[in-house]
Design an enzyme around this catalytic site. Structure first.
Site, short mmCIF file in Angstrom:
data_model
loop_
_atom_site.label_atom_id
_atom_site.label_comp_id
_atom_site.label_asym_id
_atom_site.label_seq_id
_atom_site.Cartn_x
_atom_site.Cartn_y
_atom_site.Cartn_z
CD1 TRP A 187 -13.73 39.92 59.85
CD2 TRP A 187 -14.71 41.48 60.93
NE1 TRP A 187 -14.36 39.43 60.77
CE2 TRP A 187 -15.08 40.13 61.52
CE3 TRP A 187 -15.29 42.67 61.66
CZ2 TRP A 187 -15.60 40.02 62.66
CZ3 TRP A 187 -16.14 42.61 62.75
CH2 TRP A 187 -16.27 41.25 63.33
CB CYS B 264 -23.01 34.72 55.75
SG CYS B 264 -21.84 35.94 56.64
CD GLU C 223 -14.35 37.21 51.73
OE1 GLU C 223 -15.26 37.73 50.99
OE2 GLU C 223 -14.36 37.71 53.04
NE ARG D 160 -25.04 31.90 58.17
CZ ARG D 160 -26.05 31.00 57.87
NH1 ARG D 160 -27.27 31.10 58.16
NH2 ARG D 160 -25.42 29.97 57.38
C1 HEM Z 1 -18.34 40.47 60.01
C2 HEM Z 1 -17.67 39.66 59.22
C3 HEM Z 1 -18.11 38.98 58.19
C4 HEM Z 1 -17.28 37.78 57.68
C5 HEM Z 1 -15.97 37.33 58.15
C6 HEM Z 1 -18.28 37.36 56.37
C7 HEM Z 1 -17.71 36.36 55.58
C8 HEM Z 1 -18.37 35.82 54.50
C9 HEM Z 1 -17.72 35.36 53.48
C10 HEM Z 1 -16.32 34.98 53.28
C11 HEM Z 1 -18.50 35.08 52.08
C12 HEM Z 1 -18.54 34.44 51.14
C13 HEM Z 1 -18.22 35.52 50.02
C14 HEM Z 1 -17.54 35.11 48.81
O1 HEM Z 1 -16.90 34.04 48.76
O2 HEM Z 1 -17.62 35.81 47.80
C15 HEM Z 1 -19.89 35.79 52.89
C16 HEM Z 1 -20.94 35.78 52.22
C17 HEM Z 1 -21.98 36.64 52.40
N1 HEM Z 1 -22.08 37.48 53.45
FE1 HEM Z 1 -20.79 37.45 54.99
N2 HEM Z 1 -19.43 37.95 56.44
C18 HEM Z 1 -19.28 38.91 57.41
C19 HEM Z 1 -20.27 39.79 57.61
C20 HEM Z 1 -21.70 39.82 56.95
C21 HEM Z 1 -22.52 40.93 57.17
C22 HEM Z 1 -22.60 42.03 58.01
C23 HEM Z 1 -23.45 40.90 56.16
C24 HEM Z 1 -24.77 41.48 55.87
C25 HEM Z 1 -25.43 42.26 56.82
C26 HEM Z 1 -23.16 39.58 55.30
C27 HEM Z 1 -24.01 39.09 54.49
C28 HEM Z 1 -23.37 38.17 53.61
C29 HEM Z 1 -24.13 37.59 52.34
C30 HEM Z 1 -25.52 37.97 51.89
C31 HEM Z 1 -23.50 36.60 51.64
C32 HEM Z 1 -23.48 35.89 50.16
C33 HEM Z 1 -23.34 36.85 49.24
C34 HEM Z 1 -23.47 36.15 47.73
O3 HEM Z 1 -24.37 35.34 47.65
O4 HEM Z 1 -22.87 36.79 46.90
N3 HEM Z 1 -21.71 39.13 55.72
N4 HEM Z 1 -19.65 36.40 54.03
N1 LIG Z 2 -16.35 39.50 54.04
C1 LIG Z 2 -17.38 39.76 53.17
N2 LIG Z 2 -17.09 39.12 51.89
C2 LIG Z 2 -18.27 39.06 51.17
C3 LIG Z 2 -19.72 39.02 51.56
C4 LIG Z 2 -20.78 39.08 50.54
C5 LIG Z 2 -20.57 39.04 49.13
C6 LIG Z 2 -19.01 39.02 48.76
C7 LIG Z 2 -18.76 39.08 47.36
N3 LIG Z 2 -18.92 37.81 46.56
C8 LIG Z 2 -18.95 37.69 45.31
C9 LIG Z 2 -17.38 37.89 44.98
C10 LIG Z 2 -17.24 38.37 43.67
C11 LIG Z 2 -16.39 37.41 42.74
C12 LIG Z 2 -16.48 36.16 43.91
N4 LIG Z 2 -16.69 36.67 45.08
C13 LIG Z 2 -18.02 39.11 49.66
C14 LIG Z 2 -18.16 40.83 53.40
C15 LIG Z 2 -18.68 41.66 52.54
C16 LIG Z 2 -19.61 42.65 53.21
C17 LIG Z 2 -20.05 41.95 54.44
S1 LIG Z 2 -18.95 40.88 54.79
#
Ligand code: HEM
Ligand SMILES: N=C(Nc1cccc(CNC[C@@H]2CCCN2)c1)c1cccs1
Length: 360
Positions: free
Chosen positions: A235, A65, A240, A68
Site C-alpha cells: 500500500w 523499503c 509518496e 518491511r
Molecule cells: C506493505 C506496504 C509497503 C509500504 C508502505 C512500502 C513503502 C515503501 C516506500 C515508501 C518505498 C520508497 C519508494 C519511493 O520513494 O519511490 C519503498 C521502496 C521499496 N519497496 Fe516497499 N513498501 C511496502 C511493501 C513492499 C512490498 C510488498 C515489496 C515487495 C514484495 C516492497 C519492495 C520495495 C522495494 C524493492 C523498494 C525499492 C524500490 C526502488 O529501489 O526503486 N515493498 N517501499
Molecule cells: N508503496 C510502494 N511504493 C513503492 C515501492 C517501490 C518502488 C516504488 C517506485 N519508486 C520509483 C518512483 C518513480 C519515481 C520516484 N518514485 C514505489 C509500493 C509499491 C509496491 C509495493 S509497495
C-alpha cells in the site's frame, strides 16, 4: 556459469532450510537434486515453498523499503505455468483484484516463468496502474514520469486521450514476440479523489490518485534464478503521493496552486509557503484514503513500524541492512528515528533489482 548457479542455489537453500529448521538430511537431499538438475539441464526449478520464501526474503532484504515489518505476510501467486499472453493478462487482472480487495489492500506478488526457461516474459509497465504523460505543443499533460512509456503505447496502437489521469494499458511481451496491449477493465481500477478535511476548495483542484502501487518492472532474484516478470504491490505511504507524485515540480507540480489558494505569499521562500502547502496536501491525501476506506500509512506510523522491524531482525539474529537516503521520508524526516541513525547498505539476495527497460 553452472558452478556459479549451484553456488547461488546452495546458499539460498541452506538459508531457507536453516530458517525453517529442516533436517540436514532434507537439506543434502535437496542439494543433490538441484546439483543433478543443473548438471543435466543447466538450470533448476524452485518448489512453491522455496519460491514463496524467496519472494518474502527478497522483500525483507529491500534496503530502501520502510514497509518491511510485514515481510512475512506476502501473498505469492505462482503463475510460472502461464505460457500465452492471454494467461498473463488474466493473471495480472487477478492480481489487481486480489490486491485491491475493495480497499483493504493485501500485499501480493505474481511470479511468472523465470528467464532461464524458453518462455521469457516481460511486463513493460513501470507499475500496473499508472497515469499517462503527454508532451504536446501546449505543454505537458498528465504524469511527466510516464512520457516515454506512453509514447511506446501510442507506437503500439494505443489511442491517447490527452487527459490528466488516463490509466495506461498493460503491455506484455512474450519471448521475442511483438508486445501486446490490453486495457485494464475500469471496474478493477480503484482511485481516490483528494479532498481536504477543512478546506472545501481543495476538491476544485480535481486531484486524485490510484489506490494500489504495483511495481512491475523490477526483477526478483532467488538462488541464482531471475524472475524478470514478478509484479508486486503493497500500500502507499502518504508522502509518496503528497510529497512526490503530486508535488514534485517535474511531476504534477501542484504546490504553487495550493499555496495561493491558502492565501500564502509565494513571492518569498521565507514565508515557508511550500512547506505549508506540502503539509496540507499530505494531510489531504491521508484524509481522503481513510475516508474512502483505502489502506494507506502516514510516514510517522510507517517509521514506527520500521523500528519494530529493526527490533524483530535483531531478535532473530539477522543483521539489518538499509539505504538511509530512501528510508527517510520526504516530509519531516528528522521527526522520525530513521534520520538519527545509520544503516548498512549491503545488498543481500534474494532481492528485487532494477533491470534494463525492454524498450529503447
Ligand atoms: C506493505 C506496504 C509497503 C509500504 C508502505 C512500502 C513503502 C515503501 C516506500 C515508501 C518505498 C520508497 C519508494 C519511493 O520513494 O519511490 C519503498 C521502496 C521499496 N519497496 Fe516497499 N513498501 C511496502 C511493501 C513492499 C512490498 C510488498 C515489496 C515487495 C514484495 C516492497 C519492495 C520495495 C522495494 C524493492 C523498494 C525499492 C524500490 C526502488 O529501489 O526503486 N515493498 N517501499
Ligand atoms: N508503496 C510502494 N511504493 C513503492 C515501492 C517501490 C518502488 C516504488 C517506485 N519508486 C520509483 C518512483 C518513480 C519515481 C520516484 N518514485 C514505489 C509500493 C509499491 C509496491 C509495493 S509497495
Amino acid at each position: 556459469m553452472k558452478k556459479d548457479l549451484f553456488e547461488k542455489a546452495a546458499e539460498f537453500i541452506k538459508m531457507f532450510y536453516s530458517e525453517q529448521n529442516r533436517s540436514p538430511a532434507e537439506l543434502s537431499n535437496r542439494l543433490r537434486e538441484i546439483e543433478y538438475s543443473i548438471a543435466e539441464h543447466g538450470v533448476y526449478e524452485h518448489t512453491y515453498e522455496e519460491l514463496e520464501f524467496g519472494a518474502k526474503a527478497a522483500w525483507r532484504n529491500s534496503n530502501r523499503c520502510i514497509g518491511r515489518l510485514f515481510w512475512d505476510h506476502l501473498k505469492v501467486l505462482d503463475k510460472r505455468e502461464a505460457k500465452e499472453a492471454d494467461e498473463v493478462f488474466s493473471a495480472l487482472f487477478e492480481h489487481i483484484q486480489f490486491a485491491t480487495n475493495n480497499g483493504r489492500l493485501r500485499p501480493a506478488i505474481t511470479i511468472f516463468s523465470p528467464d532461464t526457461s524458453e518462455q521469457k516474459i516481460r511486463i513493460w509497465n513501470h507499475q500496473l496502474i499508472r497515469y499517462a504523460g503527454y508532451e504536446t505543443a501546449d505543454g505537458i499533460i498528465g504524469d511527466p514520469h510516464s512520457i516515454p512509456f506512453t509514447k511506446q503505447c501510442v507506437k503500439l496502437g494505443w489511442e491517447p486521450k490527452y487527459g490528466k489521469f488516463d490509466v495506461l494499458p498493460l503491455v506484455v511481451q512474450m519471448y521475442n514476440q511483438q508486445p501486446r496491449l490490453r486495457e485494464i477493465p475500469e471496474e478493477l481500477i480503484l482511485e481516490v479523489a483528494i479532498v481536504h478535511p477543512e478546506y472545501n476548495w481543495f476538491s476544485d483542484l480535481g486531484l486524485k490518485w490510484y489506490a494500489v502501487p504495483m511495481i512491475s518492472d523490477m526483477k526478483l532474484e532467488i538462488g541464482g534464478i531471475s524472475y524478470k516478470a514478478a509484479p508486486f504491490n503493497g500500500w502507499y505511504m502518504g508522502t509518496e503521493i503528497g510529497a512526490r507524485n503530486l508535488a514534485d515540480d517535474f511531476r504534477y507540480d501542484v504546490l504553487p496552486q495550493i499555496a495561493s489558494l491558502l492565501g500564502l505569499d509565494t513571492r518569498s521562500h521565507s514565508s515557508l509557503w511550500k512547506d505549508r502547502a506540502l503539509v496540507e496536501l499530505n494531510a489531504a491525501v491521508l484524509h481522503s484514503f481513510k475516508k474512502e476506506g483505502v489502506s494507506i500509512v502516514d510516514h510517522h506510523t510507517a517509521a514506527q513500524q520500521f523500528k519494530k522491524f529493526e527490533e524483530n531482525e535483531k531478535g532473530q539474529g539477522r543483521d539489518l541492512t538499509g539505504d538511509w537516503t530512501w528510508l527517510i521520508p520526504p516530509v519531516s524526516p528528522a521527526a522520525t528515528h530513521i534520520f538519527h541513525k545509520q544503516y548498512i547498505n549491503e545488498v543481500k539476495t534474494p532481492n528485487y533489482f532494477y533491470q534494463d527497460t525492454p524498450y529503447q
